[in-house]
Scaffold this motif. Structure first.
Motif, PDB file in Angstrom:
ATOM      1  N   GLN A   6     -34.682  -6.532   2.912  1.00  0.00           N
ATOM      2  CA  GLN A   6     -34.278  -7.272   1.715  1.00  0.00           C
ATOM      3  C   GLN A   6     -33.925  -6.301   0.597  1.00  0.00           C
ATOM      4  OE1 GLN A   6     -33.862 -10.794   1.226  1.00  0.00           O
ATOM      5  NE2 GLN A   6     -32.767  -9.857  -0.471  1.00  0.00           N
ATOM      6  N   ASP A   7     -34.747  -5.265   0.444  1.00  0.00           N
ATOM      7  CA  ASP A   7     -34.469  -4.250  -0.571  1.00  0.00           C
ATOM      8  C   ASP A   7     -33.139  -3.544  -0.292  1.00  0.00           C
ATOM      9  OD1 ASP A   7     -36.826  -4.859  -1.875  1.00  0.00           O
ATOM     10  OD2 ASP A   7     -37.902  -3.076  -1.148  1.00  0.00           O
ATOM     11  N   HIS A   9     -30.671  -4.751   1.524  1.00  0.00           N
ATOM     12  CA  HIS A   9     -29.597  -5.728   1.345  1.00  0.00           C
ATOM     13  C   HIS A   9     -29.266  -5.883  -0.133  1.00  0.00           C
ATOM     14  CE1 HIS A   9     -27.764  -9.755   0.978  1.00  0.00           C
ATOM     15  NE2 HIS A   9     -27.071  -9.308   2.010  1.00  0.00           N
ATOM     16  N   ASP A  10     -30.273  -5.924  -0.967  1.00  0.00           N
ATOM     17  CA  ASP A  10     -30.046  -6.009  -2.415  1.00  0.00           C
ATOM     18  C   ASP A  10     -29.226  -4.817  -2.910  1.00  0.00           C
ATOM     19  OD1 ASP A  10     -31.508  -8.370  -2.456  1.00  0.00           O
ATOM     20  OD2 ASP A  10     -33.294  -7.450  -3.364  1.00  0.00           O
ATOM     21  N   VAL A  13     -25.599  -5.234  -1.804  1.00  0.00           N
ATOM     22  CA  VAL A  13     -24.926  -6.220  -2.657  1.00  0.00           C
ATOM     23  C   VAL A  13     -24.581  -5.600  -4.014  1.00  0.00           C
ATOM     24  CG1 VAL A  13     -25.263  -8.410  -3.900  1.00  0.00           C
ATOM     25  CG2 VAL A  13     -25.884  -8.232  -1.472  1.00  0.00           C
ATOM     26  N   LYS A  14     -25.488  -4.796  -4.563  1.00  0.00           N
ATOM     27  CA  LYS A  14     -25.224  -4.146  -5.854  1.00  0.00           C
ATOM     28  C   LYS A  14     -24.057  -3.162  -5.759  1.00  0.00           C
ATOM     29  CE  LYS A  14     -29.893  -4.639  -7.634  1.00  0.00           C
ATOM     30  NZ  LYS A  14     -31.144  -3.990  -7.991  1.00  0.00           N
ATOM     31  N   GLU A  91     -19.976  -9.277   3.484  1.00  0.00           N
ATOM     32  CA  GLU A  91     -21.228  -9.543   2.785  1.00  0.00           C
ATOM     33  C   GLU A  91     -22.082 -10.536   3.582  1.00  0.00           C
ATOM     34  OE1 GLU A  91     -20.172 -10.390  -1.300  1.00  0.00           O
ATOM     35  OE2 GLU A  91     -19.518  -8.316  -1.602  1.00  0.00           O
ATOM     36  N   LYS A  95     -25.779  -9.624   5.660  1.00  0.00           N
ATOM     37  CA  LYS A  95     -26.989 -10.438   5.553  1.00  0.00           C
ATOM     38  C   LYS A  95     -27.467 -10.860   6.934  1.00  0.00           C
ATOM     39  CE  LYS A  95     -29.127 -14.244   3.168  1.00  0.00           C
ATOM     40  NZ  LYS A  95     -28.993 -15.387   2.294  1.00  0.00           N
TER      41      LYS A  95
END
Length: 147
Positions: A6-7, A9-10, A13-14, A91, A95
């Motif tokens: 999750q980290d 993936h974040d 995305v950034k 994107e 995920k």
């Protein structure tokens, strides 16, 4: 999704969001214009990045992807609408690939790269690093084009 994924993936995305900001408002002509014959344009840089991401995401899922990641740099024309659609799709692919990874899977072989063999955890990090690397080329191309 695992907290670690999750980290990551974040972060992915950034990085993508900053690229969106860099190209927002550019015309298709600006996407495909080369600052000089020996330079890449924004379209080829982003299409290459997307193809590499797709290959890496397939490898994270244990699939083989026969993708010519160099093709955008050799092309003479680019479909900007297709590249933008691929961007949004990647994107979703990221995920999906990140969600599938279990703690055990992160230690499995991921790919054989120029830096050597990497596990799936390292492949995720390398995918983000690769995109970040090419992200840095966009301001240079824009500056040389006077955008």
């Amino acid at each position: 999704m695992l907290k670690e994924m999750q980290d990551l993936h974040d972060l992915y995305v950034k990085v993508h969001a900053t690229i969106h900001q860099m190209v927002d408002g550019l015309t298709d002509e600006q996407w495909v214009k080369k600052p000089a014959d020996n330079f890449n344009n924004i379209a080829s840089i982003l299409e290459h990045t997307l193809l590499v991401e797709r290959r890496f995401f397939a490898q994270l899922k244990g699939e083989t992807a026969d993708i010519d990641t160099r093709a955008p740099f050799l092309a003479r024309s680019w479909d900007v609408a297709k590249i933008k659609a691929m961007w949004a799709e990647n994107e979703r692919l990221a995920k999906d690939a990140f969600e599938r990874l279990t703690a055990e899977a992160l230690n499995e072989p991921g790919a054989k790269l120029g830096v050597g063999e990497v596990n799936k955890r390292q492949l995720v990090a390398y995918a983000i690093a690769h995109t970040s690397h090419h992200r840095g080329q966009i301001p240079l191309v824009k500056k040389l084009l006077g955008i």
